[in-house]
Enzyme design. Structure first.
Site, PDB file in Angstrom:
ATOM      1  N   CYS A  56      -2.396   2.071   4.604  1.00 36.75           N
ATOM      2  CA  CYS A  56      -1.260   1.803   5.477  1.00 36.75           C
ATOM      3  C   CYS A  56      -1.757   1.362   6.848  1.00 36.75           C
ATOM      4  O   CYS A  56      -2.923   1.528   7.183  1.00 36.75           O
ATOM      5  CB  CYS A  56      -0.389   3.044   5.638  1.00 36.75           C
ATOM      6  SG  CYS A  56       0.000   3.890   4.097  1.00 36.75           S
TER       7      CYS A  56
ATOM      8  N   TYR B 172      -3.600   7.267   4.626  1.00 34.46           N
ATOM      9  CA  TYR B 172      -4.722   7.629   3.765  1.00 34.46           C
ATOM     10  C   TYR B 172      -6.032   7.595   4.548  1.00 34.46           C
ATOM     11  O   TYR B 172      -6.269   6.700   5.362  1.00 34.46           O
ATOM     12  CB  TYR B 172      -4.791   6.667   2.577  1.00 34.46           C
ATOM     13  CG  TYR B 172      -4.822   7.368   1.233  1.00 34.46           C
ATOM     14  CD1 TYR B 172      -3.805   8.233   0.868  1.00 34.46           C
ATOM     15  CD2 TYR B 172      -5.875   7.166   0.344  1.00 34.46           C
ATOM     16  CE1 TYR B 172      -3.828   8.874  -0.364  1.00 34.46           C
ATOM     17  CE2 TYR B 172      -5.910   7.795  -0.893  1.00 34.46           C
ATOM     18  CZ  TYR B 172      -4.882   8.660  -1.235  1.00 34.46           C
ATOM     19  OH  TYR B 172      -4.917   9.299  -2.447  1.00 34.46           O
TER      20      TYR B 172
ATOM     21  N   ASN C 233      -6.645   2.922   8.021  1.00 32.95           N
ATOM     22  CA  ASN C 233      -7.256   3.915   7.135  1.00 32.95           C
ATOM     23  C   ASN C 233      -8.727   4.103   7.489  1.00 32.95           C
ATOM     24  O   ASN C 233      -9.123   3.876   8.620  1.00 32.95           O
ATOM     25  CB  ASN C 233      -7.060   3.479   5.680  1.00 32.95           C
ATOM     26  CG  ASN C 233      -5.606   3.119   5.384  1.00 32.95           C
ATOM     27  OD1 ASN C 233      -5.267   1.953   5.233  1.00 32.95           O
ATOM     28  ND2 ASN C 233      -4.749   4.121   5.336  1.00 32.95           N
TER      29      ASN C 233
ATOM     30  N   ARG D 213      -7.179  -5.007   9.063  1.00 28.80           N
ATOM     31  CA  ARG D 213      -5.781  -4.754   9.453  1.00 28.80           C
ATOM     32  C   ARG D 213      -5.713  -4.113  10.837  1.00 28.80           C
ATOM     33  O   ARG D 213      -4.822  -4.426  11.629  1.00 28.80           O
ATOM     34  CB  ARG D 213      -5.102  -3.874   8.406  1.00 28.80           C
ATOM     35  CG  ARG D 213      -4.755  -4.610   7.122  1.00 28.80           C
ATOM     36  CD  ARG D 213      -4.020  -3.744   6.121  1.00 28.80           C
ATOM     37  NE  ARG D 213      -4.919  -2.840   5.403  1.00 28.80           N
ATOM     38  CZ  ARG D 213      -4.969  -1.528   5.561  1.00 28.80           C
ATOM     39  NH1 ARG D 213      -4.152  -0.933   6.426  1.00 28.80           N
ATOM     40  NH2 ARG D 213      -5.815  -0.781   4.861  1.00 28.80           N
TER      41      ARG D 213
END
Length: 335
Positions: free
Chosen positions: A2, A81, A174, A227
């Site tokens: 995420c 996570y 993460n 990300r």
């Protein structure tokens, strides 16, 4: 897997937003947990109590377990996570609050009014390596926490201990650990929204190919480091919304940059991680917005006095794929 970020609009509306990227269908929906609830715990027979009301994404697995949300005091949190890094206690400790990892969001939203208060209470928390029945595994998690003052922190439990770290960039992804992600930003100092100047090589002048060339080198894959960098860049330079409503729209566009469509990220077991939903948590007027994968309509649940004083949690299911019904219809009936 995420990605999460904080965002402040011009008129003081402060948000925490996240994508929920996972391969197993979680089946979450907006849930309001009223004040003064008792929860059974997978960690100990005593369970735990909550004082404040909160709203977020969750599912009834014997208890309602939320993975993100915002409470009536304007504290918000999201679990992400933390594979290969998270380390938990093996046994309960007398005199402490003993929880399974998947129960931490409920506990902190139900009992903490601010990031500062959570920092003071962390010595009382003992998180145990207890599996969640839905997945049959102990979920490796870390948490991003923000409050209405604009404060933002990351909570990580690893083999070196408990780390409660101020988050200066307002972004989290993460593994690896948060401090690694901050250091990794130094690899992208050249990325900017404006063009780079022309460069001369001998007698040749090299010019850019047009607007956007300043962002050459911005990573575009779906790994956690990429990300993190991508969303940190987008958050830094995106326009500041003038209203709370515009802020939700900007956040949707920002999370578009880390959204994972089904089929483009395949794991070793053949399953596909994808963005099952996006959650937007407004803290100055506690509200939860949810945008599911199968319907890009953004629906909201406002934490009203009526909802906060109900006797038991209330879920507002979102229908997938067929005849989507807005959560606002249910809110008007219960709020």
């Amino acid at each position: 897997m995420c990605t999460s970020l904080t965002y402040m609009a011009e008129k003081g509306a402060f948000f925490l937003a996240r994508t929920m990227d996972f391969g197993i269908e979680l089946g979450g929906s907006p849930v309001v947990v009223p004040r003064n609830q008792h929860f059974n715990s997978d960690a100990t027979a005593e369970g735990y109590d909550t004082t404040y009301s909160f709203v977020g994404a969750g599912r009834d697995v014997g208890n309602y377990i939320l993975v993100d949300g915002v409470n009536e005091k304007g504290l918000s949190a999201a679990a992400l996570y933390f594979r290969g890094e998270a380390t938990y206690a093996k046994t309960p400790m007398t005199g402490k609050t003993n929880l399974a990892p998947h129960e931490v969001v409920n506990w902190l939203l139900g009992n903490m009014a601010s990031c500062a208060e959570l920092g003071q209470q962390l010595t009382e928390l003992n998180v145990l390596a207890i599996p969640i029945a839905l997945l049959q595994v102990t979920t490796p998690l870390h948490w991003i926490i923000a409050d209405v003052s604009g404060a933002c922190y990351v909570l990580e439990l690893d083999q070196t201990g408990c780390h409660y770290i101020a988050n200066p960039v307002g972004v989290m992804a993460n593994s690896p650990d948060f401090q690694w992600h901050l250091k990794n930003l130094s690899n992208y100092l050249q990325v900017q929204p404006t063009p780079h100047p022309h460069r001369t090589y001998g007698q040749f002048v090299a010019a850019d190919f047009g607007p956007g060339s300043g962002a050459l080198g911005l990573p575009g894959d779906f790994t956690s480091p990429s990300r993190f960098v991508r969303l940190t860049y987008m958050r830094q330079y995106a326009e500041t919304a003038k209203t709370p409503e515009a802020a939700v729209n900007v956040l949707s566009h920002l999370l578009n940059t880390v959204d994972i469509p089904r089929g483009v990220k395949i794991k070793e077991d053949g399953s596909s991680d994808y963005t099952q939903y996006r959650g937007y948590m407004r803290m100055d007027q506690p509200t939860y917005y949810m945008q599911p994968y199968y319907d890009q309509t953004i629906s909201r649940v406002i934490l009203t006095e009526n909802l906060m004083n109900q006797p038991a949690p209330i879920a507002f299911p979102l229908e997938k794929e067929q005849e989507f019904k807005s959560v606002n219809q249910s809110v008007n009936q219960h709020g």
